[in-house]
Design an enzyme around this catalytic site. Structure first.
Site, mmCIF file in Angstrom:
data_model
loop_
_atom_site.group_PDB
_atom_site.id
_atom_site.type_symbol
_atom_site.label_atom_id
_atom_site.label_comp_id
_atom_site.label_asym_id
_atom_site.label_seq_id
_atom_site.Cartn_x
_atom_site.Cartn_y
_atom_site.Cartn_z
ATOM 1 N N SER A 263 45.132 -26.642 -16.203
ATOM 2 C CA SER A 263 45.228 -28.072 -16.489
ATOM 3 C C SER A 263 44.148 -28.551 -17.453
ATOM 4 O O SER A 263 44.395 -29.432 -18.278
ATOM 5 C CB SER A 263 45.146 -28.878 -15.184
ATOM 6 O OG SER A 263 46.164 -28.484 -14.299
ATOM 7 N N HIS A 315 40.070 -32.406 -15.565
ATOM 8 C CA HIS A 315 40.977 -32.968 -16.574
ATOM 9 C C HIS A 315 40.209 -33.786 -17.612
ATOM 10 O O HIS A 315 40.470 -33.681 -18.817
ATOM 11 C CB HIS A 315 42.033 -33.834 -15.890
ATOM 12 C CG HIS A 315 42.987 -33.045 -15.053
ATOM 13 N ND1 HIS A 315 43.801 -33.611 -14.092
ATOM 14 C CD2 HIS A 315 43.254 -31.707 -15.019
ATOM 15 C CE1 HIS A 315 44.526 -32.673 -13.524
ATOM 16 N NE2 HIS A 315 44.212 -31.509 -14.064
#
Length: 344
Positions: A263, A315
């Site tokens: 991610s 993230h």
């Protein structure tokens, strides 16, 4: 990873975004507004009657009424652009089952008219070569994006490697094969975990979501900045994501015991799109596409805030690193089509 929660999030946020973009009464978006409202209604009823499965119920409605029609309409437009009106018409007829809007009916009638004219011309002319061109175009998605294909294969191979160890959700197994653990990195000097964790995933759904995002966002960016720059952006963003999580954990700002997944790399691609489009903000449609990227960031942030199992720190670190890399690595002359995520 709780699939019910993920699908519930998609079934609520996606229709709201559709309604926000098609808020004007009348106009060409009436069918999308109706579909979005139906998805919200089905999700609401599922939440009231079957709360434990509301995400699956709403997610199914979202997939059938919004996601599939959006993908199908995109493909239908590609067929039409290639002059393959017959395939565009057939796909439009099939999509009318899920998306019976006046706009789509009008497009199908237009394709039928164009197909008829094409057939009349072909009766007196040699066979065209457009079908061969279209067939070759369908295989072009990865032709100029080898780095994306390599990363997809590497992630898939790493997941098969995980499966060979047994239960890939077992923290002990993830520890043995290279999950990111800040304590192991800082105290035991196992810095290789900053890299290996980028190719491990906590389940098939986790892998599928990341690979789908890479498939959608990666090829146009690689065609725009080149394969070497794309690979550097992917890996450096991922390493920055891992290092950022370790640093924030040491400072006590976040508490992460174990982390896996690509991610951070994917958010690095999103950030690189933002930097690239900002660098080329005077190009046609650049500001609109930058708005699409910002919408992706907003959706991801909302998802992170509503999902405890997801590392928002990873993230954000990947996103920030990718943004600066996009500014630095963006070539002055744009190579290939500048088409970021038109997926919302």
């Amino acid at each position: 990873m709780d699939l019910n929660h993920i699908f519930l999030f998609l079934a609520v946020v996606s229709p709201l975004l559709v309604l926000a973009r098609a808020w004007r009464p009348g106009g060409p978006y009436h069918g999308w507004r109706v579909a979005a409202l139906v998805v919200l209604a089905i999700t609401g009823i599922g939440w009231i009657l079957f709360r434990g499965a509301a995400g699956y119920i709403g997610g199914g409605a979202w997939f059938a009424l919004l996601f599939l029609p959006a993908i199908g309409l995109r493909k239908m437009t590609e067929f039409a652009a290639q002059g393959d009106y017959k395939s565009a018409r057939k796909l439009g007829v099939a999509l009318q089952i899920l998306h019976p809007s006046a706009e789509l009916r009008g497009q199908v009638q237009l394709f039928r008219h164009l197909e008829s004219r094409r057939n009349d011309r072909e009766f007196f002319a040699p066979p065209p070569i457009e079908h061969e061109i279209a067939r070759q175009d369908r295989r072009r998605h990865f032709r100029h994006a080898p780095a994306v294909l390599i990363f997809i294969l590497l992630n898939a191979a790493a997941f098969l490697f995980e499966i060979s160890f047994g239960d890939w959700t077992d923290p002990e197994i993830l520890h043995r094969i290279g999950a990111l653990e800040p304590y192991a990195v800082v105290v035991q000097g196992q810095y290789w975990r900053l890299f290996t964790a980028l190719f491990l995933h906590g389940g098939f759904a986790h892998l599928l979501f990341n690979l789908f995002a890479l498939y959608v966002l990666g090829p146009p960016l690689e065609r725009s900045i080149g394969g070497v720059r794309f690979a550097a952006c992917y890996l450096i963003s991922g390493l920055a994501s891992s290092a950022g999580v370790v640093a924030l954990t040491v400072m006590g700002l976040v508490h992460v015991a174990q982390l896996v997944g690509a991610s951070g790399c994917i958010m690095g691609i999103v950030g690189a799109w933002a930097g690239f489009l900002l660098r080329h903000r005077h190009a046609p449609h650049a500001k609109q596409r930058l708005g699409n990227v910002l919408m992706i960031v907003a959706i991801q942030t909302a998802f992170d805030l509503s999902t405890p199992q997801v590392s928002m720190a990873a993230h954000l670190c990947g996103l920030i690193a990718g943004f600066f890399l996009g500014l630095i690595l963006a070539p002055r002359a744009v190579a290939g089509s500048m088409t970021p995520a038109d997926t919302d």
